[in-house]
Design a protein around this motif. Structure first.
Motif, PDB file in Angstrom:
ATOM      1  N   PRO A   1       0.825  -1.201   0.000  1.00  0.00           N
ATOM      2  CA  PRO A   1       0.000   0.000   0.000  1.00  0.00           C
ATOM      3  C   PRO A   1       0.867   1.262   0.000  1.00  0.00           C
ATOM      4  O   PRO A   1       1.920   1.294   0.628  1.00  0.00           O
ATOM      5  N   VAL A   2       0.398   2.287  -0.725  1.00  0.00           N
ATOM      6  CA  VAL A   2       1.152   3.545  -0.784  1.00  0.00           C
ATOM      7  C   VAL A   2       0.320   4.746  -0.348  1.00  0.00           C
ATOM      8  O   VAL A   2       0.862   5.835  -0.211  1.00  0.00           O
ATOM      9  N   GLY A   3      -0.985   4.580  -0.132  1.00  0.00           N
ATOM     10  CA  GLY A   3      -1.779   5.708   0.317  1.00  0.00           C
ATOM     11  C   GLY A   3      -3.261   5.411   0.397  1.00  0.00           C
ATOM     12  O   GLY A   3      -3.718   4.310   0.110  1.00  0.00           O
ATOM     13  N   ILE A   4      -3.999   6.454   0.790  1.00  0.00           N
ATOM     14  CA  ILE A   4      -5.444   6.390   0.951  1.00  0.00           C
ATOM     15  C   ILE A   4      -6.064   7.290  -0.111  1.00  0.00           C
ATOM     16  O   ILE A   4      -5.563   8.375  -0.386  1.00  0.00           O
ATOM     17  N   ARG A   5      -7.175   6.854  -0.697  1.00  0.00           N
ATOM     18  CA  ARG A   5      -7.822   7.611  -1.772  1.00  0.00           C
ATOM     19  C   ARG A   5      -9.329   7.643  -1.567  1.00  0.00           C
ATOM     20  O   ARG A   5      -9.933   6.643  -1.193  1.00  0.00           O
ATOM     21  N   VAL A   6      -9.947   8.809  -1.817  1.00  0.00           N
ATOM     22  CA  VAL A   6     -11.402   8.954  -1.808  1.00  0.00           C
ATOM     23  C   VAL A   6     -11.866   9.015  -3.252  1.00  0.00           C
ATOM     24  O   VAL A   6     -11.303   9.752  -4.060  1.00  0.00           O
ATOM     25  N   CYS A   7     -12.890   8.238  -3.586  1.00  0.00           N
ATOM     26  CA  CYS A   7     -13.421   8.222  -4.949  1.00  0.00           C
ATOM     27  C   CYS A   7     -14.924   8.486  -4.928  1.00  0.00           C
ATOM     28  O   CYS A   7     -15.638   7.976  -4.068  1.00  0.00           O
ATOM     29  N   LYS A   8     -15.365   9.274  -5.901  1.00  0.00           N
ATOM     30  CA  LYS A   8     -16.792   9.493  -6.098  1.00  0.00           C
ATOM     31  C   LYS A   8     -17.326   8.272  -6.842  1.00  0.00           C
ATOM     32  O   LYS A   8     -16.886   7.960  -7.944  1.00  0.00           O
ATOM     33  N   ASP A   9     -18.268   7.570  -6.229  1.00  0.00           N
ATOM     34  CA  ASP A   9     -18.802   6.351  -6.820  1.00  0.00           C
ATOM     35  C   ASP A   9     -19.712   6.669  -8.006  1.00  0.00           C
ATOM     36  O   ASP A   9     -20.351   7.715  -8.053  1.00  0.00           O
ATOM     37  N   THR A  10     -19.799   5.738  -8.931  1.00  0.00           N
ATOM     38  CA  THR A  10     -20.711   5.877 -10.060  1.00  0.00           C
ATOM     39  C   THR A  10     -22.132   5.827  -9.536  1.00  0.00           C
ATOM     40  O   THR A  10     -22.485   4.940  -8.753  1.00  0.00           O
ATOM     41  N   ASN A  11     -22.949   6.765  -9.954  1.00  0.00           N
ATOM     42  CA  ASN A  11     -24.286   6.924  -9.394  1.00  0.00           C
ATOM     43  C   ASN A  11     -25.347   6.111 -10.123  1.00  0.00           C
ATOM     44  O   ASN A  11     -26.300   5.638  -9.527  1.00  0.00           O
ATOM     45  N   TYR A  12     -25.251   5.946 -11.429  1.00  0.00           N
ATOM     46  CA  TYR A  12     -26.228   5.220 -12.244  1.00  0.00           C
ATOM     47  C   TYR A  12     -27.653   5.761 -12.077  1.00  0.00           C
ATOM     48  O   TYR A  12     -28.621   5.007 -12.075  1.00  0.00           O
ATOM     49  N   GLY A  13     -27.798   7.085 -11.864  1.00  0.00           N
ATOM     50  CA  GLY A  13     -29.108   7.709 -11.771  1.00  0.00           C
ATOM     51  C   GLY A  13     -29.829   7.508 -10.454  1.00  0.00           C
ATOM     52  O   GLY A  13     -31.004   7.840 -10.329  1.00  0.00           O
TER      53      GLY A  13
ATOM     54  N   LYS B   1     -29.051   9.055  -4.324  1.00  0.00           N
ATOM     55  CA  LYS B   1     -27.973   9.476  -3.430  1.00  0.00           C
ATOM     56  C   LYS B   1     -26.604   9.167  -4.017  1.00  0.00           C
ATOM     57  O   LYS B   1     -26.347   8.049  -4.445  1.00  0.00           O
ATOM     58  N   GLN B   2     -25.753  10.171  -4.011  1.00  0.00           N
ATOM     59  CA  GLN B   2     -24.365   9.997  -4.434  1.00  0.00           C
ATOM     60  C   GLN B   2     -23.572   9.440  -3.260  1.00  0.00           C
ATOM     61  O   GLN B   2     -23.792   9.834  -2.118  1.00  0.00           O
ATOM     62  N   THR B   3     -22.657   8.522  -3.517  1.00  0.00           N
ATOM     63  CA  THR B   3     -21.808   7.983  -2.453  1.00  0.00           C
ATOM     64  C   THR B   3     -20.345   8.200  -2.798  1.00  0.00           C
ATOM     65  O   THR B   3     -19.979   8.389  -3.954  1.00  0.00           O
TER      66      THR B   3
END
Length: 87
Positions: free
Chosen positions: A17-29, A32-34
């Protein structure tokens, strides 16, 4: 996930492991966005690129701010893990 569980998980990963990452998940319409927090290896840490196979899911959030706060917490723990590995 508490600090001890997080550190144990890092030791069991099949990649370095080299780090931590936050990603905007695919919403598919959906309504609620996660946002997801991930432990990433060298091939997935760059946020401008699609994540590869060297990733490990930590947690999903409904608010971006909550995800960023959690990622900062996990990043602190990750830095302590890296110090232990380097010693």
């Amino acid at each position: 996930m508490n600090k001890q569980q997080f550190l144990e998980m890092l030791c069991k990963l099949q990649f370095k492991p080299v780090g931590i990452r936050v990603c905007k998940d695919t919403n598919y319409g959906m309504d609620k966005q996660t946002y997801s927090v991930w432990v990433c290896g060298r091939g997935s840490i760059d946020t401008t690129m699609v994540m590869g196979i060297d990733i490990y899911f930590i947690k999903r959030f409904h608010k971006e701010d909550a995800a960023n706060i959690a990622a900062a917490k996990y990043q602190k723990w990750f830095e302590k893990y890296q110090q232990q590995e380097d010693a």
